[in-house]
Design a protein around this motif. Structure first.
Motif, PDB file in Angstrom:
ATOM      1  N   ARG A   1      21.659  -7.841   2.492  1.00  0.00           N
ATOM      2  CA  ARG A   1      20.988  -6.661   1.984  1.00  0.00           C
ATOM      3  C   ARG A   1      19.506  -6.763   2.334  1.00  0.00           C
ATOM      4  N   ALA A   2      18.829  -5.623   2.317  1.00  0.00           N
ATOM      5  CA  ALA A   2      17.376  -5.659   2.455  1.00  0.00           C
ATOM      6  C   ALA A   2      16.791  -6.513   1.346  1.00  0.00           C
ATOM      7  N   PRO A   3      15.675  -7.175   1.588  1.00  0.00           N
ATOM      8  CA  PRO A   3      15.079  -8.017   0.553  1.00  0.00           C
ATOM      9  C   PRO A   3      14.750  -7.204  -0.697  1.00  0.00           C
ATOM     10  N   GLN A   4      15.090  -7.779  -1.852  1.00  0.00           N
ATOM     11  CA  GLN A   4      14.873  -7.134  -3.141  1.00  0.00           C
ATOM     12  C   GLN A   4      13.624  -7.708  -3.812  1.00  0.00           C
ATOM     13  N   PRO A   5      13.035  -7.007  -4.780  1.00  0.00           N
ATOM     14  CA  PRO A   5      11.815  -7.508  -5.426  1.00  0.00           C
ATOM     15  C   PRO A   5      12.025  -8.858  -6.105  1.00  0.00           C
ATOM     16  N   ALA A   6      11.023  -9.705  -6.013  1.00  0.00           N
ATOM     17  CA  ALA A   6      11.066 -10.991  -6.690  1.00  0.00           C
ATOM     18  C   ALA A   6      10.940 -10.793  -8.193  1.00  0.00           C
ATOM     19  N   GLU A   7      11.509 -11.722  -8.962  1.00  0.00           N
ATOM     20  CA  GLU A   7      11.415 -11.656 -10.412  1.00  0.00           C
ATOM     21  C   GLU A   7      10.081 -12.223 -10.885  1.00  0.00           C
ATOM     22  N   ASN A   8       9.635 -11.764 -12.030  1.00  0.00           N
ATOM     23  CA  ASN A   8       8.418 -12.290 -12.633  1.00  0.00           C
ATOM     24  C   ASN A   8       8.682 -13.661 -13.245  1.00  0.00           C
ATOM     25  N   TRP A   9       7.622 -14.421 -13.421  1.00  0.00           N
ATOM     26  CA  TRP A   9       7.719 -15.710 -14.108  1.00  0.00           C
ATOM     27  C   TRP A   9       6.594 -15.825 -15.119  1.00  0.00           C
ATOM     28  N   GLN A  10       6.818 -16.704 -16.073  1.00  0.00           N
ATOM     29  CA  GLN A  10       5.826 -16.964 -17.100  1.00  0.00           C
ATOM     30  C   GLN A  10       5.023 -18.205 -16.737  1.00  0.00           C
ATOM     31  N   GLY A  11       3.794 -18.264 -17.198  1.00  0.00           N
ATOM     32  CA  GLY A  11       2.977 -19.439 -16.948  1.00  0.00           C
ATOM     33  C   GLY A  11       2.486 -19.476 -15.509  1.00  0.00           C
ATOM     34  N   VAL A  12       2.092 -20.677 -15.075  1.00  0.00           N
ATOM     35  CA  VAL A  12       1.550 -20.876 -13.728  1.00  0.00           C
ATOM     36  C   VAL A  12       2.589 -21.599 -12.877  1.00  0.00           C
ATOM     37  N   ARG A  13       2.959 -21.003 -11.785  1.00  0.00           N
ATOM     38  CA  ARG A  13       3.941 -21.592 -10.871  1.00  0.00           C
ATOM     39  C   ARG A  13       3.229 -22.542  -9.921  1.00  0.00           C
ATOM     40  N   GLU A  14       3.685 -23.776  -9.860  1.00  0.00           N
ATOM     41  CA  GLU A  14       3.092 -24.766  -8.967  1.00  0.00           C
ATOM     42  C   GLU A  14       3.646 -24.580  -7.565  1.00  0.00           C
ATOM     43  N   CYS A  15       2.785 -24.159  -6.651  1.00  0.00           N
ATOM     44  CA  CYS A  15       3.168 -23.898  -5.257  1.00  0.00           C
ATOM     45  C   CYS A  15       2.604 -25.016  -4.391  1.00  0.00           C
ATOM     46  N   PHE A  16       3.219 -26.192  -4.551  1.00  0.00           N
ATOM     47  CA  PHE A  16       2.710 -27.408  -3.928  1.00  0.00           C
ATOM     48  C   PHE A  16       3.488 -27.817  -2.679  1.00  0.00           C
ATOM     49  N   GLU A  17       4.715 -27.367  -2.535  1.00  0.00           N
ATOM     50  CA  GLU A  17       5.571 -27.802  -1.427  1.00  0.00           C
ATOM     51  C   GLU A  17       6.226 -26.601  -0.763  1.00  0.00           C
ATOM     52  N   PHE A  18       6.558 -26.768   0.526  1.00  0.00           N
ATOM     53  CA  PHE A  18       7.287 -25.718   1.229  1.00  0.00           C
ATOM     54  C   PHE A  18       8.636 -25.490   0.560  1.00  0.00           C
ATOM     55  N   ALA A  19       9.049 -24.243   0.504  1.00  0.00           N
ATOM     56  CA  ALA A  19      10.382 -23.912   0.007  1.00  0.00           C
ATOM     57  C   ALA A  19      11.427 -24.321   1.046  1.00  0.00           C
ATOM     58  N   PRO A  20      12.699 -24.337   0.671  1.00  0.00           N
ATOM     59  CA  PRO A  20      13.740 -24.683   1.638  1.00  0.00           C
ATOM     60  C   PRO A  20      13.719 -23.761   2.859  1.00  0.00           C
ATOM     61  N   ILE A  21      14.098 -24.311   3.995  1.00  0.00           N
ATOM     62  CA  ILE A  21      14.152 -23.532   5.222  1.00  0.00           C
ATOM     63  C   ILE A  21      15.394 -22.644   5.212  1.00  0.00           C
ATOM     64  N   SER A  22      15.396 -21.628   6.067  1.00  0.00           N
ATOM     65  CA  SER A  22      16.551 -20.741   6.184  1.00  0.00           C
ATOM     66  C   SER A  22      17.773 -21.516   6.656  1.00  0.00           C
ATOM     67  N   VAL A  23      18.955 -21.017   6.306  1.00  0.00           N
ATOM     68  CA  VAL A  23      20.196 -21.649   6.740  1.00  0.00           C
ATOM     69  C   VAL A  23      20.279 -21.594   8.268  1.00  0.00           C
ATOM     70  N   GLN A  24      20.494 -22.772   8.875  1.00  0.00           N
ATOM     71  CA  GLN A  24      20.535 -22.919  10.327  1.00  0.00           C
ATOM     72  C   GLN A  24      21.143 -24.268  10.661  1.00  0.00           C
TER      73      GLN A  24
END
Length: 502
Positions: free
Chosen positions: A41-64
């Motif tokens: 499907r076309a990308p859908q909106p991301a969900e909200n989160w509470q607090g501060v999200r730690e964005c310290f590491e790369f997210a998982p790579i796409s399936v390949q």
């Protein structure tokens, strides 16, 4: 330094980069996980989160296919980690910024990686945005779905979701770009000064985004590295859009190979199972790799749109490496060459055969010529023929590349230089290579800022002039072992082939 920032879904915290004057935010979600009912499907909106999200590491790579397995040049060069996390939940982006506050409005680069739409990821070490960030650029690298997950087309999809039946990887890129428009001001970036850029399939992606009229106003300039192909002898359809009917037949064969009959069944399959079965099918020639003319995202051939002026017309920088994707005339002898010349060039065959370059013979054939060089120059000449043409700057990357493999200027090697990340590479680069990388990164930064690569380097020295490539002034920028050098198109064969397409 700006270590925390607000986004539309919540607050994020980054880390100091190797240079503590720069903050890196890694793994920021820009869309909901494309899993379960969101698969295909076309990308859908991301969900909200509470607090501060730690964005310290790369997210998982796409399936390949698992990276780092084998000894090909790309596994040696940067796909080195076979244990890198991989997941269908992959719609994340990364940001490097040297802003100290959210009101600085620095120019923005949005980067799309390459890999034939089958492989690649934002965590590749050459894509470290720190060196550009030191030049007052806010760098964003956007992940997107690949292979069967990103580019499946199937009649059931066309019937059930006509507003977004295919091109999911391209829609991911578009969603990432639009997230940047809405949020980048919070990271010190200017949402009205965005450059989209990519290399190889990423360059082809930039072409596709420029051809999508819905993107008007979302970016102000573009960089296409090794992502446009001209085929002077045989047709190369890698980046040509496919019809929904043709692409849908491939989708039906994939479902048959997966052992399912319905879209609902396919969405319940394990992602790793789809990955392994698709890999088998792809190796038999059934590859999902290009955009489909869905009447929504894709309504025209991106190359044709560039030539005829129906793309989003912004300044463009583009070019190629010296040794990549050479095209040849397949003939066994001079008589065969003459026959092929008549087939390809008709009444101009004798003119072609009179060129010394046409008689050059290699183990692969006669008259070698670079397909990306021809494609890029053909596109630029098309723009130059429009009213009030936008400037287009052509480069060719031809320095010596050290290493025991004698790889030459192979496809993608210029990425180490544009991102100025040579120190991460195992090749024994020397001072001249670092000097060239600094120049190339400076030109790139200037273009991202203003749409003109000319100006000064990071040390305040004036860079060699780089003029636009036009029909009347075939100016090139050569990136050589001795640095950047202005030149004029020297090849009579290239001139002949380009004039043939005008």
């Amino acid at each position: 330094m700006l270590r925390t920032a607000n986004t539309e879904n919540g607050q994020v915290r980054g880390l100091p980069a190797a240079d503590p004057r720069i903050t890196s935010f890694k793994g920021i979600p820009f869309a909901a996980p494309p899993v379960g009912g969101n698969r295909w499907r076309a990308p859908q909106p991301a969900e909200n989160w509470q607090g501060v999200r730690e964005c310290f590491e790369f997210a998982p790579i796409s399936v390949q296919d698992t990276p780092g397995i084998g000894d090909d040049i790309y596994c040696r060069e940067w796909h080195v980690d076979s244990e890198i996390p991989m997941s269908e939940d992959c719609l994340y982006l990364n940001i490097w910024t040297n802003a100290k506050s959210a009101d600085e409005r620095k120019p923005v680069l949005v980067w799309f990686f390459g890999g034939a739409f089958q492989w690649g990821y934002t965590a590749e070490m050459e894509f470290d945005g720190e060196r550009l960030a030191r030049r007052d650029i806010v760098v964003v690298t956007v992940n997107y779905r690949l292979g069967a997950f990103g580019f499946l087309c199937h009649p059931q999809l066309t019937r059930e979701q006509p507003d977004a039946p295919c091109n999911f990887g391209s829609l991911d890129q578009q969603a990432g770009l639009r997230w940047v428009r809405r949020n980048i001001a919070n990271f010190g970036g200017d949402p009205d000064n965005i450059t989209i850029a990519g290399q190889s399939a990423g360059g082809g992606s930039v072409m596709a985004q420029m051809a999508c009229r819905d993107n008007e106003g979302d970016f102000q300039r573009a960089v296409v590295m090794s992502g446009v192909f001209g085929s002077p002898y045989e047709v190369n359809d890698f980046f040509l859009p496919q019809s929904p009917e043709l692409a849908g037949k491939k989708g039906e064969r994939l479902f048959e190979y997966l052992g399912v009959k319905t879209l609902e069944e396919a969405r319940r399959l394990d992602a790793d199972y789809i990955r392994s079965k698709y890999s088998e099918l792809r190796n038999k020639g059934e590859m999902f790799f290009t955009i489909v003319q869905d009447g929504r995202f894709c309504t025209q051939d991106p190359m044709a749109a560039f030539r005829n002026g129906t793309r989003i017309r912004v300044p463009v920088m583009g070019g190629n490496t010296g040794d990549e994707f050479m095209e040849f005339i397949n003939a066994s002898d001079d008589d065969g060459l003459a026959e092929k010349a008549k087939e390809y060039f008709g009444g101009r065959a004798e003119e072609f055969l009179a060129l010394s370059e046409a008689r050059v013979r290699t183990e692969f054939g006669y008259a070698p010529v670079s397909a990306p060089e021809l494609g890029t120059k053909e596109a630029f000449l098309g723009e130059n023929s429009q009213n009030e043409p936008k400037n287009c700057y052509y480069y060719r990357f031809i320095p010596d590349i050290p290493g025991k493999d004698n790889a030459g200027t192979f496809h993608s090697v210029d990425l180490w230089f544009f991102f100025e990340t040579l120190a991460k590479c195992t090749r024994p680069f020397e001072g001249r290579h670092y000097d060239l990388a600094r120049q190339m990164c400076d030109y790139w930064a200037n273009f991202i800022k203003t749409g003109d690569p000319n100006g000064f380097d990071i040390n305040g020295n004036k860079l060699p002039q780089w003029k636009p490539y036009t029909d009347t002034d075939r100016s090139e920028m050569l990136f050589t072992s001795d640095g950047a050098k202005e030149s004029v198109e020297q090849s009579r064969l290239v001139r002949f082939l380009l004039d043939k397409t005008k």
